[in-house]
Motif scaffolding. Structure first.
Motif, PDB file in Angstrom:
ATOM      1  N   GLY A  86      42.153  33.910  27.428  1.00 56.03           N
ATOM      2  CA  GLY A  86      41.605  34.342  26.128  1.00 56.03           C
ATOM      3  C   GLY A  86      41.573  33.309  24.999  1.00 56.03           C
ATOM      4  N   TRP A  87      42.933  32.603  24.725  1.00 53.44           N
ATOM      5  CA  TRP A  87      42.838  31.387  24.170  1.00 53.44           C
ATOM      6  C   TRP A  87      41.719  30.331  24.341  1.00 53.44           C
ATOM      7  N   ILE A  88      41.213  30.321  25.501  1.00 55.99           N
ATOM      8  CA  ILE A  88      40.033  29.489  25.722  1.00 55.99           C
ATOM      9  C   ILE A  88      38.709  30.082  25.132  1.00 55.99           C
ATOM     10  N   GLU A  89      38.655  31.172  25.653  1.00 54.56           N
ATOM     11  CA  GLU A  89      37.594  31.918  25.182  1.00 54.56           C
ATOM     12  C   GLU A  89      37.613  33.379  25.518  1.00 54.56           C
ATOM     13  N   PRO A  90      37.234  34.460  24.462  1.00 57.16           N
ATOM     14  CA  PRO A  90      37.629  35.862  24.964  1.00 57.16           C
ATOM     15  C   PRO A  90      36.788  36.245  26.031  1.00 57.16           C
ATOM     16  N   ALA A  91      35.596  35.929  26.123  1.00 57.70           N
ATOM     17  CA  ALA A  91      34.832  36.344  27.107  1.00 57.70           C
ATOM     18  C   ALA A  91      35.353  35.704  28.664  1.00 57.70           C
ATOM     19  N   TYR A  92      35.952  34.565  28.513  1.00 55.33           N
ATOM     20  CA  TYR A  92      36.539  33.918  29.745  1.00 55.33           C
ATOM     21  C   TYR A  92      37.874  35.042  30.344  1.00 55.33           C
ATOM     22  N   GLU A  93      38.383  35.201  29.372  1.00 54.83           N
ATOM     23  CA  GLU A  93      39.515  36.181  29.449  1.00 54.83           C
ATOM     24  C   GLU A  93      39.122  37.623  30.416  1.00 54.83           C
ATOM     25  N   VAL A  94      37.929  38.137  29.881  1.00 53.05           N
ATOM     26  CA  VAL A  94      37.320  39.219  30.510  1.00 53.05           C
ATOM     27  C   VAL A  94      36.998  38.854  31.615  1.00 53.05           C
ATOM     28  N   GLN A  95      36.452  37.810  32.145  1.00 50.71           N
ATOM     29  CA  GLN A  95      36.052  37.320  33.326  1.00 50.71           C
ATOM     30  C   GLN A  95      37.349  37.283  34.399  1.00 50.71           C
ATOM     31  N   VAL A  96      38.248  36.406  33.928  1.00 56.43           N
ATOM     32  CA  VAL A  96      39.414  36.435  34.707  1.00 56.43           C
ATOM     33  C   VAL A  96      40.232  37.833  34.775  1.00 56.43           C
ATOM     34  N   TYR A  97      40.274  38.515  33.634  1.00 59.20           N
ATOM     35  CA  TYR A  97      40.879  39.752  34.056  1.00 59.20           C
ATOM     36  C   TYR A  97      40.250  40.568  35.319  1.00 59.20           C
ATOM     37  N   GLN A  98      38.832  40.625  34.952  1.00 54.08           N
ATOM     38  CA  GLN A  98      38.256  41.638  35.870  1.00 54.08           C
ATOM     39  C   GLN A  98      38.433  41.079  37.528  1.00 54.08           C
ATOM     40  N   ALA A  99      38.305  39.741  37.680  1.00 56.92           N
ATOM     41  CA  ALA A  99      38.784  39.137  39.101  1.00 56.92           C
ATOM     42  C   ALA A  99      40.087  39.403  39.399  1.00 56.92           C
ATOM     43  N   VAL A 100      41.052  39.266  38.748  1.00 56.88           N
ATOM     44  CA  VAL A 100      42.487  39.657  38.895  1.00 56.88           C
ATOM     45  C   VAL A 100      42.536  41.206  39.502  1.00 56.88           C
ATOM     46  N   GLN A 101      42.036  41.975  38.539  1.00 57.47           N
ATOM     47  CA  GLN A 101      42.178  43.595  39.068  1.00 57.47           C
ATOM     48  C   GLN A 101      41.263  43.791  40.239  1.00 57.47           C
ATOM     49  N   ALA A 102      40.192  43.114  40.408  1.00 59.72           N
ATOM     50  CA  ALA A 102      39.526  43.324  41.718  1.00 59.72           C
ATOM     51  C   ALA A 102      40.280  42.990  42.667  1.00 59.72           C
ATOM     52  N   LEU A 103      40.931  41.975  42.712  1.00 55.57           N
ATOM     53  CA  LEU A 103      41.840  41.240  43.738  1.00 55.57           C
ATOM     54  C   LEU A 103      43.091  42.281  44.084  1.00 55.57           C
ATOM     55  N   LYS A 104      43.517  42.783  43.098  1.00 57.44           N
ATOM     56  CA  LYS A 104      44.601  43.742  43.145  1.00 57.44           C
ATOM     57  C   LYS A 104      44.245  44.959  43.988  1.00 57.44           C
ATOM     58  N   ARG A 105      43.010  45.503  43.694  1.00 53.96           N
ATOM     59  CA  ARG A 105      42.400  46.666  44.403  1.00 53.96           C
ATOM     60  C   ARG A 105      41.840  46.235  45.723  1.00 53.96           C
ATOM     61  N   GLY A 106      41.898  44.896  46.160  1.00 51.47           N
ATOM     62  CA  GLY A 106      41.600  44.611  47.471  1.00 51.47           C
ATOM     63  C   GLY A 106      39.807  44.444  47.597  1.00 51.47           C
ATOM     64  N   ASP A 107      39.333  44.525  46.452  1.00 48.91           N
ATOM     65  CA  ASP A 107      37.898  43.981  46.402  1.00 48.91           C
ATOM     66  C   ASP A 107      37.738  42.540  46.621  1.00 48.91           C
ATOM     67  N   LEU A 108      37.702  41.963  47.504  1.00 48.31           N
ATOM     68  CA  LEU A 108      37.882  40.509  47.747  1.00 48.31           C
ATOM     69  C   LEU A 108      36.267  39.860  47.161  1.00 48.31           C
ATOM     70  N   ALA A 109      35.078  40.804  47.289  1.00 52.78           N
ATOM     71  CA  ALA A 109      34.099  40.044  46.784  1.00 52.78           C
ATOM     72  C   ALA A 109      34.128  40.048  45.256  1.00 52.78           C
ATOM     73  N   ALA A 110      34.523  41.024  44.499  1.00 52.87           N
ATOM     74  CA  ALA A 110      34.500  40.941  43.250  1.00 52.87           C
ATOM     75  C   ALA A 110      35.622  40.096  42.713  1.00 52.87           C
ATOM     76  N   ALA A 111      36.512  39.707  43.521  1.00 52.47           N
ATOM     77  CA  ALA A 111      37.501  38.775  43.223  1.00 52.47           C
ATOM     78  C   ALA A 111      36.787  37.386  42.985  1.00 52.47           C
ATOM     79  N   ILE A 112      35.908  37.205  43.445  1.00 59.24           N
ATOM     80  CA  ILE A 112      35.243  35.669  43.552  1.00 59.24           C
ATOM     81  C   ILE A 112      34.066  35.986  42.268  1.00 59.24           C
ATOM     82  N   ASN A 113      34.485  35.530  41.277  1.00 61.68           N
ATOM     83  CA  ASN A 113      33.851  35.611  40.116  1.00 61.68           C
ATOM     84  C   ASN A 113      33.185  34.530  39.388  1.00 61.68           C
TER      85      ASN A 113
END
Length: 113
Positions: A86-113
């Motif tokens: 988020g310090w880099i860019e708020p939209a980047y934080e959203v992108q990284v957060y969504q990928a991390v959450q997808a990885l935790k859910r086991g949605d490997l396709a969505a974890a590649i963002n």
């Protein structure tokens, strides 16, 4: 955990669940969202109070600098890694957060963002 890919760059996650901020910086640079001024060392310099607050609540180091070995770099717990993105860019934080959450859910396709 499996692989986390942001902007075609693999983001290292160590055995303790810490994220490599150097990898996050490289991914943001390749996507045109960051510059050299967004290096992890600059983040540490300007966000020491935040890092200290996370450490105080967690009771263990939230950020580690590894020199040498096979994976040198700055490593951070998830909360600090998200703050870094988020310090880099708020939209980047959203992108990284969504990928991390997808990885935790086991949605490997969505974890590649």
């Amino acid at each position: 955990m499996s692989k986390l890919i942001i902007a075609d760059n693999e983001i290292g996650i160590n055995k303790d669940g810490m994220y490599c901020l150097n990898d996050l910086h490289k991914a943001a640079m390749s996507a045109g969202k960051a510059s050299a001024s967004h290096k992890p060392s600059e983040f540490k310099r300007f966000n020491g109070a935040y890092i200290a607050a996370v450490e105080a609540k967690a009771g263990f180091p939230a950020l580690k600098t590894v020199r040498g070995g096979n994976r040198p770099g700055v490593w951070a717990v998830e909360l600090v890694a998200m703050k870094y993105a988020g310090w880099i860019e708020p939209a980047y934080e959203v992108q990284v957060y969504q990928a991390v959450q997808a990885l935790k859910r086991g949605d490997l396709a969505a974890a590649i963002n």
